[in-house]
Design an enzyme around this catalytic site. Structure first.
Site, PDB file in Angstrom:
ATOM      1  N   CYS A   1      26.204 -23.511 -78.883  1.00 51.34           N
ATOM      2  CA  CYS A   1      27.499 -23.655 -79.528  1.00 51.34           C
ATOM      3  C   CYS A   1      27.686 -25.081 -80.064  1.00 51.34           C
ATOM      4  O   CYS A   1      26.973 -25.511 -80.955  1.00 51.34           O
ATOM      5  CB  CYS A   1      28.591 -23.241 -78.551  1.00 51.34           C
ATOM      6  SG  CYS A   1      30.175 -22.872 -79.306  1.00 51.34           S
ATOM      7  N   HIS A   2      28.633 -25.840 -79.519  1.00 54.62           N
ATOM      8  CA  HIS A   2      28.868 -27.221 -79.929  1.00 54.62           C
ATOM      9  C   HIS A   2      27.984 -28.213 -79.146  1.00 54.62           C
ATOM     10  O   HIS A   2      28.029 -29.410 -79.404  1.00 54.62           O
ATOM     11  CB  HIS A   2      30.344 -27.596 -79.732  1.00 54.62           C
ATOM     12  CG  HIS A   2      31.268 -26.935 -80.692  1.00 54.62           C
ATOM     13  ND1 HIS A   2      31.646 -25.611 -80.581  1.00 54.62           N
ATOM     14  CD2 HIS A   2      31.902 -27.409 -81.793  1.00 54.62           C
ATOM     15  CE1 HIS A   2      32.466 -25.300 -81.568  1.00 54.62           C
ATOM     16  NE2 HIS A   2      32.647 -26.375 -82.315  1.00 54.62           N
TER      17      HIS A   2
END
Length: 191
Positions: A113-114
């Protein structure tokens, strides 16, 4: 349950808040299911707080701080996502130094994800093929990475294996990919 990661210590490196809960818990359980030993590493001791998207969720105890973490103590790293988590973590010099040392030691790293945001701070994505939450693609490309839109990207074009994934929907593929990559690295180190 397999024992592919038996005697393998995996650092889950996070900030003390803003961690996407499922991106911590599912990979953590995958490591345990494969016989590995996860440790929660964060800038401050005490607890970390997770999120379920934008809602506060549970808290979990920190095993050691980023200042106390050394590449020689771990076999691999996992970087869970959540928007606030990596945005804070990339500002922690000890976390970035630890990640740089893991790369320099040739140890595998996985980020979802991030999570790859923190890798940019250590200049660890240049020349690598990665994926992430779509909003990071410009940052990753500007840092010299080749960004791809697929559930998992496993990159061997560098000093270590780098496994990246886009989002919680990709967790099953992410867990399978990093477990395999970590087991291969362990087998290679033992040879």
């Amino acid at each position: 349950m397999t024992k592919d990661l038996e005697h393998t210590k995996i650092a889950f490196v996070v900030a003390n808040e803003g961690i996407e809960e499922i991106e911590l818990l599912e990979p953590w359980q995958a490591v345990i299911n494969a016989g590995g030993h996860p440790e929660l590493v964060a800038p401050n001791g005490g607890l970390v707080e997770t999120m379920r998207h934008l809602d506060r969720a549970d808290r979990f105890p920190v095993d050691r701080t980023t200042e106390e973490a050394h590449a020689s103590d771990f076999d691999a790293v996992i970087l869970p996502g959540g928007v606030a988590n990596p945005d804070q973590l990339r500002q922690d010099a000890a976390a970035v130094d630890f990640l740089m040392a893991m790369f320099e030691a040739g140890k595998p790293v996985a980020a979802i994800c991030h999570g790859p945001w923190t890798l940019i701070e250590g200049d660890l994505v240049c020349g690598r093929t990665v994926t992430s939450w779509p909003s990071l693609q410009t940052d990753l490309r500007n840092a010299g990475a080749t960004w791809v839109d697929r559930e998992v990207a496993v990159c061997h074009d560098g000093i270590n294996t780098l496994v990246t994934s886009r989002k919680p929907d990709d967790l099953q593929a992410f867990c399978a990919a990093f477990t395999h990559a970590f087991a291969q690295a362990k087998a290679g180190a033992a040879a």
